[in-house]
Design an enzyme around this catalytic site. Structure first.
Site, PDB file in Angstrom:
ATOM      1  N   HIS A  80      -7.371  -5.535  -0.663  1.00  0.00           N
ATOM      2  CA  HIS A  80      -6.190  -4.883  -0.109  1.00  0.00           C
ATOM      3  C   HIS A  80      -5.565  -5.648   1.061  1.00  0.00           C
ATOM      4  CE1 HIS A  80      -3.955  -1.176  -0.697  1.00  0.00           C
ATOM      5  NE2 HIS A  80      -3.885  -0.982   0.607  1.00  0.00           N
ATOM      6  N   SER A 137       0.823  -1.202   0.000  1.00  0.00           N
ATOM      7  CA  SER A 137       0.000   0.000   0.000  1.00  0.00           C
ATOM      8  C   SER A 137       0.869   1.268   0.000  1.00  0.00           C
ATOM      9  CB  SER A 137      -0.957  -0.049   1.202  1.00  0.00           C
ATOM     10  OG  SER A 137      -1.918   0.968   1.138  1.00  0.00           O
ATOM     11  N   ASP A 187      -9.634  -5.170  -5.088  1.00  0.00           N
ATOM     12  CA  ASP A 187      -8.996  -4.149  -4.251  1.00  0.00           C
ATOM     13  C   ASP A 187      -9.618  -2.784  -4.508  1.00  0.00           C
ATOM     14  OD1 ASP A 187      -7.215  -2.484  -2.833  1.00  0.00           O
ATOM     15  OD2 ASP A 187      -5.528  -3.819  -3.250  1.00  0.00           O
TER      16      ASP A 187
END
Length: 407
Positions: free
Chosen positions: A383, A180, A350
């Site tokens: 994610h 991320s 995601d």
């Protein structure tokens, strides 16, 4: 669906209240945790690594702008071996997390421990402002100036400092893994020539560069309604989404019959395919972590504008004072050296590292050496699956380690 909506609304309310009205609650929480950190000098090693049978070392590194960061080193796997002859891997977490990101799952599923068991020298870094990286040479977290930073500074100071430290301690070039925001820090640093001389390769899990097309309802709503800016106007320079009262309330909600609190994560990250409900309880024991309100504003600017550029002070004079020009400089992703070996893994579900944003990134990297970039796509991954998925070892980590062994 109804449960998900109810708990999403409840969570947003809790986050806002704990941020907008929770200074006193946070100060109390912070004092408690400062005492714990001070009395347990080994920190994350004693808490999360050694109880599982691994050797672990605590390290500290000071950035050029004065922040004192914690690093944990796992030099050996459970089977032992010779310390010092292993290739180092530097792991960097994402937004509102710390290095415990890589230790939330059981040993055979947590990337940090999987890497250690497979012959790597593992280093875990926690960004400034998180529980174990709250030091500074002159400032305290109570000082407004302590929180005057965004991911610009994480890329310019934190990442170079921790990477240099790992390189100096091991005497070797290193593999890098970011998740991320940890991928954004890396790409921003690489685009300016930082760290690249110390790299063997870089793995970008749930890559975040362009975020103009994110589908996360919470993330987009917060950005479009200028919620982070509202917190700044209220004089709240630290964004703290966690306090004892919040954690207890969430755990109470999650303990109710029929409640699957993975929905809380799903509502923000996209529908994670492979999380056990019990992982959320472990998650809430340690995460989320504080960040600066200014950092959240920076991310919101990226969502609204669809660009990768430095923090916009939204005042020509302030921008000129900081950058020598009226608008913030852009990060030129195309300037990343084309021979850096990249392993890029993203998911079809995601909501933060959206498929279309990743396509934009890959188009920007179209001239990268073809034999130096591996792109992995997992249709059902969102994610959080990349760091907490029950099958992440088989789906992501095993191919990642194969990639590392090429370099």
């Amino acid at each position: 669906m109804a449960n998900s909506l109810v708990f999403t609304i409840a969570y947003v309310f809790i986050l806002f209240c704990s941020s907008a009205f929770g200074n006193r609650m946070y100060l109390s929480w912070n004092k408690t945790n400062s005492v714990v950190a001070a009395s347990n000098a080994d920190g994350i090693c004693k808490l999360m690594v050694e109880p599982r049978g691994y050797t672990c070392e605590e390290h500290k590194v000071t950035t050029k702008d004065g922040y004192v960061l914690s690093l944990q080193r796992i030099p050996l796997g459970r089977s032992g071996g010779k310390k010092g002859d292993r290739v180092p891997v530097h792991l960097q977490h994402g937004l509102l997390m710390d290095s415990i990101t890589w230790l939330l799952s059981p040993p055979d599923q947590s990337l940090a421990l999987v890497l250690a068991d497979n012959g790597f020298d593992v280093w875990l870094a926690s960004s400034r402002g998180t529980k174990y990286s709250r030091g500074h040479v002159s400032l305290k977290p109570d000082d407004e100036a302590y929180w005057d930073w965004t991911w610009d500074e994480l890329a310019a100071y934190d990442l170079p400092a921790t990477s240099q430290y790992v390189h100096d301690q091991t005497g070797q070039k290193l593999h890098y893994v970011g998740h991320s925001l940890g991928t954004l820090m890396a790409m921003a640093a690489f685009s300016k020539g930082e760290v690249v001389s110390m790299l063997r390769s870089a793995a970008l899990l749930s890559p975040v560069a362009y975020v103009g097309q994110i589908t996360s309802p919470l993330g987009r709503t917060a950005a479009e309604n200028f919620l982070a800016e509202t917190l700044k106007w209220l004089g709240l320079h630290e964004f703290n989404p966690k306090g004892d009262a919040v954690t207890k309330l969430l755990k109470k909600i999650c303990a109710q019959p029929g409640v699957d609190c993975t929905n809380l994560l799903n509502s923000f990250t996209g529908k994670n395919c492979c999380l056990k409900p019990s992982i959320v309880d472990v998650f809430l024991d340690h995460e989320p972590q504080p960040s600066s309100t200014k950092n959240l504003i920076h991310v919101a600017q990226m969502i609204r504008e669809g660009t990768i550029q430095m923090y916009d002070y939204e005042d020509e004079g302030e921008n000129r004072r900081h950058y020598g020009q009226s608008t913030p400089p852009a990060y030129n992703i195309e300037s990343i050296p084309k021979n850096i070996p990249f392993f890029l893994s993203h998911g079809g579900a995601d909501a933060l590292s959206d498929v279309n944003d990743v396509k934009h990134l890959l188009q920007t990297l179209k001239d990268h050496d073809r034999d130096k970039i591996v792109v992995q796509f997992q249709e059902d991954y969102a994610h959080a699956d990349f760091v907490m998925g029950t099958n992440a070892r088989q789906v992501v980590y095993e191919p990642l380690m194969t990639f590392f062994k090429r370099y």
